[in-house]
Design a protein around this motif. Structure first.
Motif, PDB file in Angstrom:
ATOM      1  N   TRP A 136      -4.850  -6.762 -40.691  1.00 51.11           N
ATOM      2  CA  TRP A 136      -3.741  -7.131 -41.021  1.00 51.11           C
ATOM      3  C   TRP A 136      -2.919  -6.239 -39.436  1.00 51.11           C
TER       4      TRP A 136
ATOM      5  N   LEU B 159       4.722  -7.562 -43.437  1.00 47.68           N
ATOM      6  CA  LEU B 159       3.744  -8.218 -44.351  1.00 47.68           C
ATOM      7  C   LEU B 159       3.500  -8.508 -45.802  1.00 47.68           C
TER       8      LEU B 159
ATOM      9  N   ARG C  97       5.099 -11.416 -45.953  1.00 43.52           N
ATOM     10  CA  ARG C  97       4.590 -12.632 -45.449  1.00 43.52           C
ATOM     11  C   ARG C  97       3.373 -13.167 -46.707  1.00 43.52           C
ATOM     12  N   TRP C  98       3.128 -12.227 -47.113  1.00 44.23           N
ATOM     13  CA  TRP C  98       1.863 -12.011 -48.761  1.00 44.23           C
ATOM     14  C   TRP C  98       2.876 -12.980 -49.884  1.00 44.23           C
TER      15      TRP C  98
END
Length: 512
Positions: free
Chosen positions: A290, A349, A352-353
Motif C-alpha cells: 500500500w 491506511l 482505509r482498513w
C-alpha cells in the motif's frame, strides 16, 4: 474535548518508553557472540594498558574497526564498574536519543501525530530491537547517522538552518570514526539537489552560499580528526611497523578495500531484499504493497519532503547492495528515513482498513500493545535462555586444571581472551596453530595449551588430553608437554603475544 499533550511532554514519554523497552533485562545480559566479546575485551584492554589511539586484542593490534565504540564502552565501564552493563549502554542511549529525533523531525515536517507514529514505528521495528539491545558498533552508529539525518533535514527541508547543518556534518564525522559508513546522511544531498533544480515544494533552495556549504565539510573533517590526527602524529613521531600497518589496514583495507572486494560475508546483490527486509523491517514491511503506490502518488504531486527522504532511503540500500560484503545490520541506518516517510501515510491506511472493518478498530490497539509487551518480555527471557557464556566456563576450568600456569591458545576466539583467568600466550589471531603450540610447550614444559579437538591429534595424544567443554565453535581440551605425540616438527618463528588481565581495571571492575 480531547487535549493534546505538549510536544515536549510527549517526546519525554516516548523517550521513557524507549528506555523501558530496550533496557528490559539490562544487568542480566552477558556478552555472548563474538562481536560482543571482542568489543568488550578491546574496551577493557584499553583501560588495562592505556592504549587509546590503537586498539589491542590480547596484546595484538586490532585493526578492523575505529575505536569510538570501544572508547564509549570503556568510559561506561569506568563509570559503572560493571562491564556487562557498560557494553549495552551505548545502544540504550541511542534508542532514547534516536526516538526523540525521529519524533521531533516527524512533528516538524508534518504534525505532532505523525511524529508520534514515526517514533512508535521505529521502536516497533524488529531490527531496532535486535540491534539496539546488543553490544555492537551499529548500536552506536545509528545515533550519529540519525543525528546527521536530523541536522541535514532541518536545514534542507525546514531551513535555512546552518547550525543544524553543521551539527549534522559533525555527527557524520564522528560516525565515520565509529564505523566508516557514518557519512551516509550526506547522500541526502543528491535527491535534494534534484528537487531544488526542478523547483519542487518542500525543499529550501540556498543559492550563493558556497562558503557556508564548504564549512560544513570542514567541520566533518575536523570531527574525523579527533581520532585520526593524534593517531597520525603518534605514528609519525614514534610509530612502530605494527602501528604503521594498523593505519594502512584501518584506513584502506577495512574501508574502501572491504567495500570494493569483501573477503567474507559475501552475498548477492538482492540479499537485503530477500533475506533482511522481509524479516528485520517487520511490521512495516507488511504494508509496503500500500505504501509504494501512495509514495508514487506523492511524488507525482512533487512533494519534496517525500522525494528527499525516499530518495535517501533508496540510495542507502543501493549503496550496500553494490558491495559484495553484506550483513543483516548494514542497512539499519536507513530505518529512521523509512519510518519518517511512511508515518504520514499510516492514518490514511488505518482509516482505509477500519472503515469496512469496525471490529478491527477495537482490536488494533490491543495488537500494538501485545507487540510491544512481547518485545519487553523477551528482554528478560533471552538472558535466561542464553545462560552463562560457555567460554567463561571453559576458561574457569582451564585455570583450575593448570593451577594458573601460562596457557597457549590455539585457533582461539575472543571469548577465551575475554574470560581468561591466567596469563595467555598466542601467536596472533590468524597464526595460533597447533604446531606452534606444540613447539612452545617443548620449549616451556611448565605451560599448557588450550586446543580444539578437531586439530588435537595432529600434534598431541587425545587419550592424554583433558576435556574441558564445548562452545559454538568446537570441543576444547587441555594438554601439557606430556601429550606431545612427536608428529609435529619445528615451525618458523612467529610473533609471540603474552597477555594477562590485571586483578582489577580502573573503575573498580573485578575482571576475575
Amino acid at each position: 474535548m480531547h487535549r493534546t499533550l505538549s510536544p515536549r511532554i510527549e517526546c519525554l514519554g516516548l523517550m521513557l518508553f524507549a528506555l523501558i523497552l530496550i533496557g528490559a533485562g539490562l544487568g542480566l545480559r552477558q556478552a555472548q557472540n563474538v562481536d560482543e566479546e571482542r568489543f568488550l575485551g578491546v574496551a577493557l584492554e584499553m583501560l588495562d594498558n592505556g592504549s587509546w589511539l590503537i586498539p589491542h586484542r590480547a596484546g595484538e593490534i586490532y585493526g578492523d574497526k575505529p575505536p569510538i565504540f570501544m572508547w564509549t564502552v570503556a568510559f561506561f565501564v569506568w563509570l559503572t564498574g560493571k562491564p556487562n552493563i557498560a557494553l549495552y549502554i551505548p545502544g540504550l542511549f541511542s534508542a532514547v536519543t534516536v526516538t526523540a529525533m525521529v519524533y521531533d523531525l516527524g512533528r516538524r515536517l508534518w504534525t505532532q501525530r505523525i511524529g508520534r507514529i514515526a517514533a512508535l514505528l521505529y521502536l516497533a521495528t524488529y531490527q531496532t530491537y535486535s540491534i539496539l539491545r546488543t553490544g555492537q558498533i551499529d548500536s552506536l552508529l545509528i545515533l550519529f547517522t540519525t543525528l546527521g539525518l536530523y541536522g541535514l533535514a532541518r536545514h534542507l527541508l525546514l531551513g535555512p538552518a546552518w547550525r543544524w547543518f553543521y551539527v549534522g556534518c559533525a555527527a557524520m564525522g564522528i560516525g565515520v570514526i565509529t564505523k566508516g559508513v557514518g557519512f551516509l546522511p550526506a547522500l541526502m544531498l543528491i535527491p535534494y539537489a534534484y528537487a531544488v533544480r526542478k523547483g519542487w515544494p518542500g525543499v529550501v533552495a540556498m543559492p550563493g552560499e558556497a562558503r557556508k556549504w564548504l564549512l560544513g565539510w570542514v567541520i566533518m573533517l575536523a570531527a574525523i580528526a579527533i581520532w585520526l590526527l593524534p593517531l597520525a602524529l603518534s605514528i609519525a613521531f614514534n610509530g612502530s611497523a605494527d602501528e604503521i600497518a594498523y593505519a594502512r589496514e584501518i584506513l584502506l583495507r577495512q574501508t574502501a578495500g572491504r567495500y570494493a572486494a569483501a573477503w567474507h560475508h559475501r552475498e548477492p546483490f538482492w540479499y537485503f531484499f530477500t533475506n533482511v527486509i522481509p524479516q528485520y523491517w517487520l511490521p512495516l514491511v507488511l504494508v509496503l504493497p500500500w505504501l509504494v503506490p501512495a509514495w508514487r502518488r506523492q511524488l507525482q504531486k512533487r512533494d519534496g519532503r517525500v522525494l528527499v527522504l525516499l530518495g535517501w532511503l533508496a540510495l542507502v540500500v543501493l549503496f550496500f547492495c553494490i558491495s559484495s560484503g553484506k550483513r543483516k545490520l548494514y542497512i539499519y541506518p536507513a530505518l529512521p528515513g523509512l519510518v519518517l516517510v511512511a508515518a504520514p501515510l499510516v492514518p490514511w491506511l488505518l482509516q482505509r482498513w477500519f472503515r469496512p472493518r469496525p471490529r478491527f478498530r477495537k482490536m488494533f490497539p490491543a495488537l500494538v500493545a501485545t507487540w510491544f509487551v512481547l518485545w519487553f518480555a523477551r528482554g528478560f527471557v533471552e538472558p535466561v535462555k542464553d545462560g552463562i557464556n560457555p567460554n567463561q566456563t571453559i576458561m574457569a576450568q582451564a585455570s583450575t586444571m593448570t593451577h594458573g600456569a601460562d596457557l597457549v591458545l590455539v585457533n582461539w576466539s575472543e571469548g577465551h581472551w575475554l574470560f581468561a583467568r591466567q596469563p595467555i600466550v598466542h601467536f596472533g589471531m590468524l597464526d595460533s596453530t597447533v604446531e606452534r603450540a606444540a613447539q612452545w610447550l617443548r620449549e616451556h614444559p611448565d605451560d599448557y595449551a588450550l586446543v580444539p579437538d578437531n586439530v588435537l591429534s595432529r600434534c598431541f595424544k587425545p587419550e592424554v588430553a583433558r576435556e574441558l567443554g564445548e562452545n559454538s565453535r568446537a570441543q576444547w581440551s587441555i594438554v601439557g608437554v606430556a601429550a606431545d605425540n612427536g608428529q609435529c616438527g619445528s615451525v618458523s618463528t612467529s610473533t609471540v603475544y603474552r597477555f594477562s588481565w590485571r586483578a582489577t581495571v580502573p573503575g573498580q571492575v573485578t575482571h576475575r
